[in-house]
Structures are given as C-alpha cells and as structure tokens.
Design a protein around this motif. Structure first.
Motif: not given
Length: 606
Positions: A393-421
């Motif tokens: 279960r832990s490794y599966a969660s890590m796999a999902k986390m690694k899978k969404v890495q590009p989306q997380l990077a996109a969110l940081k670019e989308r809200f570069p100055d708004d940590r709450a959003k």
C-alpha cells in the motif's frame, strides 16, 4: 507548507534523526566511553577491602597486586590444584582457598584462526587480570568461629573434576569444625557446589553462607552503547540490574534483597554468575574497592544465619555459571533449574520482543541450511512477506505520488505566489488520485525496529561469532575485511587506525554494494522538489555507505538484500500503477545494449 513538502520534510527528518542516532548510538558514545576508560586505566595500584552484609563479614578481597605481576603459568604453579577437564571447560581449582580461579573455554578461540589460543575466563591471583569465584561460610557478627579464608589449604579426594566425577574438598579448622565442599560440573558451564560443616565442638556455631565473584582491575570492554558489559543480575522478583564499571561508586555499592535470583559479570560473549538456592533469601550487592586501578570489582551475596548444634551438620547448595552466553544453553538453565530471568543475562535490548524471536527463527533456519548468512537472507524474505500488505500500500501510494509529479509542478507554476491556493489545489489532486502524501515513509519507519533487532542478534549472540558466510566473509559479526582504501589488500596499511574518522574508512565490498542498492531504492521514490531536500536525499546512500562500513558484515548483507527486495517489489508495484520507472528502464537498455558493443560492425556494402 503544502502536503508534498510536508511529506518530504517528514521523511527528511526521519532519515536525519536515524543518522544522528546511529552515529551517537554506535560510535560517538562508545568512543567517549573508551576515552574515559583509557584515562582511568592510566592510574595505578590500589588494594582490596573487606565486604560486609547480612550480619557477617566476607573474606577480604586479597593482597595488593605486585608491581610486576607473575605470568599466568607462574601464578598457577604457585599452589596445589585440582584439574578441571570436561567437554567444554579446562582449568583447575586452587586448593589454597578452594577458589575456582582457572578456567578456559575449549570450544572458543580468540580469533577465527583454529590455532589461536582458547578463551580464558578465570585467572588466579598473582597473575595478570585476576578473576575468580568462591563460595563458603563466614561467621556471624560477634562470634569467633574460625572459617576457611583465602590462605586456608584444603585437601581433596580426587585430582580431577569431570562432568561424571565430582570432587570433595575438606578443611579442618582445628577447633571442632570440619568443612566440606563438593564441587560438580555439567558438560557445559554450570558448577553445583555443596558446602557443609560438621560441628564436633561442644558449642553451637552460627554461620552465614556466601558466594562472590571478584575481578581485579577494570576489564577491557568493547565500549559499544548497544551492549551492556559490567555488573548484571536479578535477585528475587526485582528487575535486572545493569551497572557499568564506570558507574559503580566505591562509596555507594548497589545493594538488593530477595529470595533466589542470580548476579555476576557479563562481557560481550562470556559471563559469570553466582546463583543461590532459589528459595533462600539473600543480601546481594555490586561493589568496588579503591578509586584507582587496579581496583577490586566484586559481586556477592550473604545468606541467612545457620546455627549448627554440636554433633550436627548443616549444608547449603549454590551454583556458579562460568562460560559462553549461548542462548539455548542459558534458556535451558533457566527452565531446568528454575533460575528466574536468567535469560536476561544476554542483553536483548529495547526491542527484546522482536530480538529474541528473530534469533530463534534465524537459529531454527540455520539448523537446516547450515549457514547463518543464508538464514539471515531467508528471514529477510519472511519479514518482507509479513509486511507485504502494508508495504505494498505504501509503495502504491508512492507510485501514485510519482505519477502526479508533473501535475504538481504545473500547479506550482499556476500559483507561484499563492501558497494557500497551491496547497488547496494539491489536496484536491491528491484526493482525486487517491494519494497519501506521508504513506511513503512507512516502509522505512517499519524497518527501524527490525534493523536494530537484527543488529542486536548479530552483534551480541555468540552463535554469530566467527560464523562464516561465503567468499571473504569469515565472520558475520565482524566488519567486511576488504577495504577500497587499501585497494582490497594491495596497500599494507590500516586506514581505520586513523584518529577521529578512521572508522569511516572501513569501506569494503559489501558496504559498497549496499550503497548501490540504497541508491537504486532512493531513485525509485518521488524526487523532492525542494533543492535542499533533493541534495540531502542524493547524498544519503553515500552517508549510509560510510556509516555501515564498520558494522558487522551480517547486518550489511541483510540491508543490501532488504534493499534489493524492496526495489524489486517497488518496481513491479509502480509498473502496475502505470508509472514509468525511467532509471530501471535505462539500466535495462544499457545492459541489453552491452552485447552490441562487442558485435562486429558491418563493413560498407554488407
């Protein structure tokens, strides 16, 4: 701080704490203890002093050590002796004092060389490192009964003590009291001693049974905080007392009372203990006489008064354990003789509820495979199977986390100055994808108690001492003997002898393999976005490679094998969850391409 950063921070903290604890627990504190011990041993001579207890005075600990001690053979030749000859023990009993002061362990040698000397446990007065055990009677306070002391000469009915033939020593005090001491020994390490006294005088006499073990001069200890060496014992229903040599105060002996129990000294692999009748109440203590070396370290007990009427006899039975701390042998003594908590003579540590069953499992498998290293590998697989559901279960969660890495990077670019959003969007993404940001820490956290428990098993159990694996590993309890800094033996020098950081240079083949396996495992995890955390994680395999270099080879082999199994398991789980494992794929392409490097290139026109 967003959830991803929180996960990475938690994991970073866990790893950092492990590094600090590992350094202090295994190296920092032991080195400090060794420095203090060296300073103490720089001092010189002191004499022994009498010990008291339960309304009686024990014999004095002996004369001061001569400035130029005799050799062991010279000290043994100074008095008449009874030989000890069993399957496990060799040595002798001194008829002057009736002391058990010469004992060697036939089955154990100082090094892996079969021609190296056997282990010496007890040694006589007058020679180097005196260490002995004795039992007997002392007079009640205020009486003038003459009991045997250390210069009393006994007679014997035999010249050799064997497992099949006890010996009886006799001493006549010339005033109507005749003392007998019958000594029997089994085929391992337990002496059964029956002391009796015949009163042929016209007056009753009141005596106290006693037993003691004495070590003159502070012994050399391995100095590891993970291991207790020094006084140890449990009297009555009391908890096990463990006192190091450095912590015993000459002015404040450690005292306890109770019925039965045991007390003595423990080294890493060897121990000695005096064991009263388990129904007899005793006053027991740990003590040291003299503030400078060589001081006399004693552990002793005194029993209740026994009044022996004229023309009558009184006796008391006690035992002395002196030998190797073999787990099954000690457990058998505890069960067969009813010695409470005797198994805790072996320092199983904080995780004893894991450590003891783990040893029993390793030992059970060893009986079938004949190699402790193979047994450790098999146990590692069994442990991985036991934790497979949670780890998956832990490794599966890590796999999902690694899978969404590009989306997380996109969110940081989308809200570069708004940590709450940014954090809100990440939480929504995690919920949508079923990601638990902290679940990836669990496999490492789960391994912590297992890691320490296995370390204890390999480090403290004598069964692992000098146990070979394969190839150059001839002792699983010792570090890998190869070293990259000597070009694996081509350069004749010892880098580990360097001060301060020498132990970090014990970098053999197995630690290097372990570091590579840890590198692969770290690369399988989601990469931190924080540059500081990313750098720390990148260096973690290097740090652990140097840290584990001086650890027992058995532990490094376990850690390597465990990492390999984890990487394999994690790879398949990630592929199952649709995550592309680029590192693994690149390695596969590289190895698949190796044959092409040696294939003949086609000529033009072919």
């Amino acid at each position: 701080m967003n959830s991803e950063d929180s996960r990475n921070l938690i994991l970073a903290i866990v790893l950092s704490v492990l590094v600090l604890i590992g350094w202090n627990y295994f190296y920092g504190a032991p080195q400090l203890q060794k420095d203090r011990q060296a300073q103490t041993q720089a001092n010189s001579t002191a004499s022994g002093s009498p010990a008291t207890g339960a309304g009686a005075t024990l014999p004095p600990t002996g004369a001061p050590v001569a400035s130029a001690p005799e050799t062991r053979p010279e000290a043994l030749a100074a008095s008449k002796r009874i030989a000890i000859d069993t399957k496990s023990l060799g040595g002798s009993i001194d008829l002057t004092g009736g002391l058990l002061d010469d004992l060697t362990l036939k089955a154990y040698r100082e090094t892996i060389d079969p021609n190296s000397p056997t282990i010496t446990l007890f040694s006589p007065q007058g020679g180097p490192d005196p260490y002995w055990a004795e039992t007997g009677y002392v007079p009640d306070a205020g009486t003038k009964a003459k009991t045997p002391v250390r210069d009393s000469v006994w007679t014997s009915d035999s010249q050799t003590l064997t497992a099949d033939k006890p010996v009886t020593l006799t001493y006549d005090n010339g005033a109507g009291l005749i003392f007998h001491r019958t000594i029997a020994v089994d085929d391992r390490y337990m002496f059964t001693i029956t002391n009796s006294v015949e009163n042929k005088s016209n007056e009753p006499v009141t005596l106290h049974p006693y037993a003691l073990i004495l070590r003159r001069g502070k012994p050399v200890v391995s100095g590891y905080s993970v291991l207790h060496e020094g006084y140890v014992g449990s009297v009555g229903d009391n908890a096990v007392d463990e006192v190091t040599y450095a912590k015993i105060d000459p002015a404040k002996p450690v005292t306890t009372k109770g019925a039965g129990g045991w007390l003595g000294f423990t080294d890493k692999y060897w121990a000695s203990a005096i064991i009263p009748d388990q129904t007899m109440p005793v006053d027991a203590r740990f003590a040291v006489s003299g503030a400078v070396q060589p001081a006399d370290y004693t552990t002793d007990y005194v029993g209740p008064a026994q009044t022996v009427a004229p023309d009558s006899t009184s006796q008391v039975v006690s035992r002395i354990f002196a030998g190797a701390k073999e787990v099954n042998t000690i457990n058998a003594y505890m069960a067969d003789l009813g010695i409470r908590k005797f198994n805790l003579m072996i320092d199983w540590g904080w995780f004893w509820m894991i450590t003891q069953p783990m040893f029993q499992l390793i030992d059970f498998i060893y009986r079938y495979v004949g190699n402790f290293g193979i047994a450790i590998l098999i146990v590692t697989v069994l442990v991985k199977l036991a934790f497979f559901p949670l780890a998956s279960r832990s490794y599966a969660s890590m796999a999902k986390m690694k899978k969404v890495q590009p989306q997380l990077a996109a969110l940081k670019e989308r809200f570069p100055d708004d940590r709450a959003k940014q954090q809100q969007a990440q939480m929504e993404l995690f919920k949508k994808e079923g990601v638990n940001p902290v679940a990836g820490c669990l496999p490492m956290v789960i391994q912590i108690p297992v890691f320490f428990a296995l370390y204890k098993v390999i480090f403290i159990t004598i069964e692992m001492r000098h146990a070979p694996f394969f190839g150059w590993i001839h002792d699983l309890s010792a570090p890998d003997p190869t070293n990259i800094f000597t070009l694996f033996g081509l350069i004749p020098w010892d880098p580990t002898a360097l001060p301060m950081f020498g132990h970090f240079l014990a970098l053999g083949i197995w630690p290097l393999v372990m570091g590579v396996s840890m590198f692969f495992q770290m690369k399988m995890n989601p990469e931190p976005t924080d540059p500081v955390q990313k750098t720390m994680f990148a260096w973690m395999p290097v740090i652990f490679t140097f840290m584990l270099g001086a650890f027992p080879a058995g532990l490094v082999i376990y850690w390597t094998w465990n990492n390999t199994l984890s990487v394999t398991q994690q790879y398949f789980i990630m592929r199952k969850n649709g995550v592309k494992v680029e590192l693994w794929d690149n390695l596969s392409k590289m190895f698949n391409g190796l044959p092409l490097m040696f294939k003949k290139k086609p000529e033009p026109g072919e």
